[in-house]
Every structure is written in C-alpha cells, then in structure tokens.
Design a protein around this motif. Structure first.
Motif, PDB file in Angstrom:
ATOM      1  N   ALA A  34       9.701   8.476  -6.628  1.00  0.00           N
ATOM      2  CA  ALA A  34       9.979   8.514  -5.068  1.00  0.00           C
ATOM      3  C   ALA A  34      10.631   9.939  -4.482  1.00  0.00           C
ATOM      4  CB  ALA A  34      10.997   7.413  -4.565  1.00  0.00           C
ATOM      5  N   TYR A  48       9.338   1.183  -1.641  1.00  0.00           N
ATOM      6  CA  TYR A  48       8.246   0.587  -2.369  1.00  0.00           C
ATOM      7  C   TYR A  48       7.570  -0.490  -1.921  1.00  0.00           C
ATOM      8  CZ  TYR A  48       8.617   3.809  -6.313  1.00  0.00           C
ATOM      9  OH  TYR A  48       8.756   5.003  -7.086  1.00  0.00           O
ATOM     10  N   VAL A  88       3.800   5.652  -3.565  1.00  0.00           N
ATOM     11  CA  VAL A  88       5.022   5.262  -2.803  1.00  0.00           C
ATOM     12  C   VAL A  88       5.045   6.578  -1.796  1.00  0.00           C
ATOM     13  CG1 VAL A  88       6.597   6.626  -4.178  1.00  0.00           C
ATOM     14  CG2 VAL A  88       7.432   5.029  -2.791  1.00  0.00           C
TER      15      VAL A  88
END
Length: 292
Positions: free
Chosen positions: A184, A267, A283
C-alpha cells in the motif's frame, strides 16, 4: 520413519499448484485433490496423482497438507477427511486462517486424534513454484521427521515456533501485515507522484539502494508502473481476507487497529472497484479511484 513420506495435498489454487511442483521436483510422491476436479487435473501431466474423491486422495497418505482459502473451507474439507485418515497420518495446515481459525482446526484434529501442524507459509506464487517459501511451523516434536521433508521441499527455510499450534499462525499475521502495508505504501507513493504531475518511476529511482528501499517495494512498484497487477502473485481478495483476520487478532490482543482499519478500507475499496482477483499491487486502484 521414511525419508520420503507419501503426501496428499488438498487444494490446488495458485499456492497449491506451486507447492505441488516443488514437492514433485524433490522426488516426493504427491496426490492432489480439489473440490473442483478440473482444477487439479492438469497436475497429472506434471507427475502428480490426481484423485477425484477424498477417499482416493487420502488412501496411503502419511502427510495431508491443506492449502485452501480460509478456515471455513479447511474445516469443511477436513471434517470429511479426518475420519478417512490412515493410522499415523499427520495434518499439515498451511492456509492462512488466523489465530481463532487455527484454534478451531487444531481442536478438530484433536477430536480425531490426528497430529496437527500449524504451518502457514510466507511467500507468493513464484516462491511457491521455486520451493523458496518460508515455512512457519508449530507442532509435535515427536513427528517432525515426517513433516520436515515436506517443509524442505516447499520452503527455503523453516522457522519452528514450538510444539503448540497457534504461534505460527500468529507470526503469519504479523508478516502479512507488513506485506500489505509495504505494498500500500508503494502504491501511495506512485499515486502521489502521478497526482503531482511527476513521473512515478522517479519515486522508485529516488529510494532505490537507500535505507528506505526494499526489493519487495521495487517489485510491486514496477508491477504497478508496468500495468502488470492483473498477474496475481498474491490475490488482493486474499490479502483483504487476511487483513480482516489481522484486525480481529489485534482487537483481541489489545493492539490499536487504526492502521489495519485503514488498510482494510483501502484493499476493500480496490476490490469493490474490480481488482479483487488482481495482485495485491492492485491496491493502487483505491488511490486512483477518486481521480478517475
């Protein structure tokens, strides 16, 4: 105990297929089974015995390995399988099922008198194919000589965490927290660069080789830049499932969930936008959605 145990692997998704290849490469006899037989059938060409019924799959098996999606799917299969195990067979549970899921499955094994190994693996599609997973293992010392050849075939190393089930699955949650966070973070950096009108490749170039760099960050970052997130090494929906397990475990342990809550939201947003079956690097979709 024999040095080459007979193995049955239940579950032939991405990870199960890679693990089967690694077991076969080491000369271990492997029977595979899937609830959807057509998903296991191609492994016959690679040298595996393909069973169409659980009864056939478990006949003669000394080590039964489960690699399924979640605790419910593992329990559903093993409730049928455990009564069919031959005397002396052990159960190696490699799926990521969380702390509560592991306790549930260990109790199920105990009901049937089956030695149980809590053995989730760290790694994705390529390490599974190459036999370079990290096996996190906890289980009875008395039977380790039976399962170690399996771990040696699928993994580059085994980290033993004691005789009691639970510790291995707990450590897997810690490892997957980091994987989800790092991916991420890479996606966030790229999305920022794009929004600022910069070449996002310059972000990866800037941190390359420095203290803040990592091989994994570069791999996932390049997958995003090269639009290869559709090639799932670790499916985004699988990460989302794991993050929810992580949040549950954190809540139970008194760990603040601020960060994992944000990761679950990111997510989940990417999954809802259609990236659920993409690699977890998908993501990036969550960061780009508001600017689409």
């Amino acid at each position: 105990m024999p040095n080459t145990p007979t193995i049955t692997l239940l579950g032939t998704g991405t990870m199960g297929v890679g693990m089967t290849h690694s077991l076969l490469r080491e000369g271990l006899p492997v029977t595979v089974w899937n609830r959807h037989p057509e998903k296991a059938a191609p492994l016959a060409d690679d040298g595996a015995s393909v069973a169409t019924s659980l009864e056939d799959a478990l006949r003669g098996a000394q080590v039964v390995v489960t690699m399924l999606f979640d605790a419910d799917s593992v329990a559903s299969v093993m409730e049928q399988a455990l009564p069919l195990l031959e005397d002396g067979a052990v159960w190696v549970q490699t799926s990521t099922v969380g702390r509560d899921g592991t306790a549930r499955l260990a109790a199920l094994a105990a009901q049937h008198g089956a030695p149980f190994y809590d053995a989730p693996v760290v790694g994705t599609k390529q390490p599974a194919e190459e036999g370079k997973l990290v096996v996190l293992a906890a289980g009875p010392a008395a039977r380790r000589e039976l399962v170690q050849p399996v771990f040696d075939a699928i993994g580059g190393r085994t980290v033993w965490l004691g005789d009691e089930a639970g510790a291995a699955s707990a450590l897997k949650l810690v490892a997957n927290s980091w994987v989800a966070l790092l991916t991420a973070g890479a996606a966030f950096g790229i999305a920022q660069a794009e929004a600022f009108g910069l070449d996002p490749a310059k972000f990866l170039e800037t941190i390359s080789g420095g203290a803040a760099d990592s091989p994994y960050l570069q791999v996932k970052g390049k997958a995003i830049l090269e639009d290869r997130t559709g090639d799932a090494q670790f499916a985004l929906d699988g990460v989302l499932k794991d993050l929810r397990l992580i949040r549950s475990a954190d809540e139970a342990a008194g760990v603040p969930t601020t960060l994992v809550d944000a990761l679950v939201a990111l997510y989940a947003s990417a999954s809802e936008a259609g990236a659920g079956d993409h690699d977890l690097a998908g993501v990036i979709t969550a960061f780009r959605a508001d600017r689409a």
